[in-house]
Scaffold this motif. Structure first.
Motif, PDB file in Angstrom:
ATOM      1  N   LEU A  28       0.825  -1.208   0.000  1.00 28.76           N
ATOM      2  CA  LEU A  28       0.000   0.000   0.000  1.00 28.76           C
ATOM      3  C   LEU A  28       0.862   1.261   0.000  1.00 28.76           C
ATOM      4  CD1 LEU A  28      -2.983  -0.639   2.433  1.00 28.76           C
ATOM      5  CD2 LEU A  28      -3.121  -0.025   0.038  1.00 28.76           C
ATOM      6  N   ILE A  29       1.869   1.268   0.838  1.00 30.82           N
ATOM      7  CA  ILE A  29       2.733   2.451   0.927  1.00 30.82           C
ATOM      8  C   ILE A  29       3.472   2.675  -0.381  1.00 30.82           C
ATOM      9  CG2 ILE A  29       4.785   3.379   2.077  1.00 30.82           C
ATOM     10  CD1 ILE A  29       3.733   2.030   4.650  1.00 30.82           C
ATOM     11  N   LEU A  30       3.971   1.594  -0.972  1.00 29.00           N
ATOM     12  CA  LEU A  30       4.683   1.716  -2.240  1.00 29.00           C
ATOM     13  C   LEU A  30       3.758   2.209  -3.349  1.00 29.00           C
ATOM     14  CD1 LEU A  30       7.312   1.297  -3.788  1.00 29.00           C
ATOM     15  CD2 LEU A  30       6.542  -1.019  -4.290  1.00 29.00           C
ATOM     16  N   SER A  31       2.576   1.655  -3.422  1.00 28.72           N
ATOM     17  CA  SER A  31       1.649   2.089  -4.466  1.00 28.72           C
ATOM     18  C   SER A  31       1.188   3.528  -4.226  1.00 28.72           C
ATOM     19  CB  SER A  31       0.447   1.152  -4.553  1.00 28.72           C
ATOM     20  OG  SER A  31      -0.309   1.206  -3.387  1.00 28.72           O
ATOM     21  N   HIS A  32       1.123   3.942  -2.977  1.00 29.13           N
ATOM     22  CA  HIS A  32       0.755   5.323  -2.677  1.00 29.13           C
ATOM     23  C   HIS A  32       1.861   6.293  -3.092  1.00 29.13           C
ATOM     24  CE1 HIS A  32      -1.391   8.578  -0.787  1.00 29.13           C
ATOM     25  NE2 HIS A  32      -0.358   8.851  -0.020  1.00 29.13           N
ATOM     26  N   LYS A  33       3.094   5.840  -3.018  1.00 30.90           N
ATOM     27  CA  LYS A  33       4.204   6.694  -3.442  1.00 30.90           C
ATOM     28  C   LYS A  33       4.243   6.840  -4.951  1.00 30.90           C
ATOM     29  CE  LYS A  33       7.171   6.031   0.531  1.00 30.90           C
ATOM     30  NZ  LYS A  33       8.459   5.563   1.039  1.00 30.90           N
ATOM     31  N   VAL A  34       3.873   5.782  -5.663  1.00 30.35           N
ATOM     32  CA  VAL A  34       3.905   5.821  -7.120  1.00 30.35           C
ATOM     33  C   VAL A  34       2.699   6.585  -7.662  1.00 30.35           C
ATOM     34  CG1 VAL A  34       3.839   4.410  -9.207  1.00 30.35           C
ATOM     35  CG2 VAL A  34       5.203   3.674  -7.256  1.00 30.35           C
ATOM     36  N   THR A  35       1.527   6.143  -7.293  1.00 29.41           N
ATOM     37  CA  THR A  35       0.301   6.832  -7.688  1.00 29.41           C
ATOM     38  C   THR A  35      -0.580   6.963  -6.452  1.00 29.41           C
ATOM     39  OG1 THR A  35      -0.835   4.779  -8.224  1.00 29.41           O
ATOM     40  CG2 THR A  35       0.323   5.887 -10.015  1.00 29.41           C
ATOM     41  N   GLN A  36      -1.284   8.027  -6.381  1.00 33.09           N
ATOM     42  CA  GLN A  36      -2.101   8.280  -5.202  1.00 33.09           C
ATOM     43  C   GLN A  36      -3.198   7.228  -5.076  1.00 33.09           C
ATOM     44  OE1 GLN A  36      -3.215  12.293  -4.770  1.00 33.09           O
ATOM     45  NE2 GLN A  36      -4.425  11.956  -2.956  1.00 33.09           N
ATOM     46  N   LEU A  37      -3.397   6.758  -3.859  1.00 33.57           N
ATOM     47  CA  LEU A  37      -4.446   5.777  -3.596  1.00 33.57           C
ATOM     48  C   LEU A  37      -5.812   6.436  -3.650  1.00 33.57           C
ATOM     49  CD1 LEU A  37      -3.027   3.827  -0.528  1.00 33.57           C
ATOM     50  CD2 LEU A  37      -3.155   3.033  -2.868  1.00 33.57           C
ATOM     51  N   GLU A  38      -6.818   5.627  -3.972  1.00 33.45           N
ATOM     52  CA  GLU A  38      -8.178   6.137  -3.977  1.00 33.45           C
ATOM     53  C   GLU A  38      -8.611   6.504  -2.562  1.00 33.45           C
ATOM     54  OE1 GLU A  38     -12.373   4.191  -5.103  1.00 33.45           O
ATOM     55  OE2 GLU A  38     -10.794   3.994  -6.616  1.00 33.45           O
ATOM     56  N   ASN A  39      -8.179   5.685  -1.587  1.00 32.03           N
ATOM     57  CA  ASN A  39      -8.502   5.946  -0.187  1.00 32.03           C
ATOM     58  C   ASN A  39      -7.216   5.841   0.640  1.00 32.03           C
ATOM     59  OD1 ASN A  39      -9.619   6.223   2.300  1.00 32.03           O
ATOM     60  ND2 ASN A  39     -10.770   4.323   2.268  1.00 32.03           N
ATOM     61  N   PRO A  40      -6.506   6.941   0.848  1.00 31.21           N
ATOM     62  CA  PRO A  40      -5.246   6.888   1.586  1.00 31.21           C
ATOM     63  C   PRO A  40      -5.407   6.537   3.066  1.00 31.21           C
ATOM     64  CG  PRO A  40      -5.754   9.139   0.948  1.00 31.21           C
ATOM     65  CD  PRO A  40      -6.785   8.262   0.323  1.00 31.21           C
ATOM     66  N   LEU A  41      -6.624   6.566   3.574  1.00 34.57           N
ATOM     67  CA  LEU A  41      -6.844   6.187   4.971  1.00 34.57           C
ATOM     68  C   LEU A  41      -6.665   4.693   5.181  1.00 34.57           C
ATOM     69  CD1 LEU A  41      -9.881   8.454   5.888  1.00 34.57           C
ATOM     70  CD2 LEU A  41      -7.480   8.805   6.391  1.00 34.57           C
ATOM     71  N   GLN A  42      -6.564   3.923   4.103  1.00 35.63           N
ATOM     72  CA  GLN A  42      -6.279   2.495   4.205  1.00 35.63           C
ATOM     73  C   GLN A  42      -4.950   2.262   4.909  1.00 35.63           C
ATOM     74  OE1 GLN A  42      -6.245   1.512   0.072  1.00 35.63           O
ATOM     75  NE2 GLN A  42      -8.295   0.605   0.140  1.00 35.63           N
ATOM     76  N   ILE A  43      -3.999   3.140   4.670  1.00 31.70           N
ATOM     77  CA  ILE A  43      -2.673   3.005   5.281  1.00 31.70           C
ATOM     78  C   ILE A  43      -2.803   3.144   6.792  1.00 31.70           C
ATOM     79  CG2 ILE A  43      -0.376   4.037   5.459  1.00 31.70           C
ATOM     80  CD1 ILE A  43      -0.701   4.878   2.512  1.00 31.70           C
ATOM     81  N   ARG A  44      -3.559   4.135   7.234  1.00 31.77           N
ATOM     82  CA  ARG A  44      -3.729   4.364   8.665  1.00 31.77           C
ATOM     83  C   ARG A  44      -4.466   3.202   9.331  1.00 31.77           C
ATOM     84  NH1 ARG A  44      -7.065   9.471  10.391  1.00 31.77           N
ATOM     85  NH2 ARG A  44      -5.644  10.369   8.888  1.00 31.77           N
ATOM     86  N   SER A  45      -5.528   2.742   8.718  1.00 35.66           N
ATOM     87  CA  SER A  45      -6.302   1.652   9.318  1.00 35.66           C
ATOM     88  C   SER A  45      -5.488   0.361   9.351  1.00 35.66           C
ATOM     89  CB  SER A  45      -7.614   1.446   8.582  1.00 35.66           C
ATOM     90  OG  SER A  45      -7.387   1.044   7.249  1.00 35.66           O
ATOM     91  N   GLY A  46      -4.666   0.134   8.332  1.00 35.81           N
ATOM     92  CA  GLY A  46      -3.797  -1.044   8.325  1.00 35.81           C
ATOM     93  C   GLY A  46      -2.754  -0.977   9.423  1.00 35.81           C
ATOM     94  N   ARG A  47      -2.218   0.214   9.640  1.00 35.32           N
ATOM     95  CA  ARG A  47      -1.225   0.394  10.690  1.00 35.32           C
ATOM     96  C   ARG A  47      -1.835   0.148  12.071  1.00 35.32           C
ATOM     97  NH1 ARG A  47       0.690   5.390   9.227  1.00 35.32           N
ATOM     98  NH2 ARG A  47      -0.797   6.419  10.592  1.00 35.32           N
ATOM     99  N   LYS A  48      -3.058   0.614  12.263  1.00 31.74           N
ATOM    100  CA  LYS A  48      -3.735   0.401  13.546  1.00 31.74           C
ATOM    101  C   LYS A  48      -4.060  -1.069  13.771  1.00 31.74           C
ATOM    102  CE  LYS A  48      -5.691   4.959  14.143  1.00 31.74           C
ATOM    103  NZ  LYS A  48      -6.906   5.741  14.398  1.00 31.74           N
TER     104      LYS A  48
END
Length: 64
Positions: A28-48
């Motif tokens: 998720l983090i890698l794909s967010h760095k390359v192209t913006q995610l549709e829902n960037p809050l996925q990263i936060r929820s995954g971390r939690k």
């Protein structure tokens, strides 16, 4: 995942879920760095969720 469900998992299941979530989080983090995610809050929820699993695993280690 609710804390009730976490208590039902075995130690091996917790370790498997942690490994799966770590891989998913890295992707998720890698794909967010390359192209913006549709829902960037996925990263936060995954971390939690990963923190919840690690906390439950540590709690069981201390009880043993």
């Amino acid at each position: 995942m609710a804390s009730v469900e976490l208590k039902d998992l075995s130690v091996n299941d917790l370790i498997e879920r942690i490994e799966e979530l770590e891989v998913k989080q890295e992707k998720l983090i890698l794909s967010h760095k390359v192209t913006q995610l549709e829902n960037p809050l996925q990263i936060r929820s995954g971390r939690k969720e990963l923190a919840r699993l690690k906390t439950q695993l540590r709690k069981r280690e201390l009880e043993a």
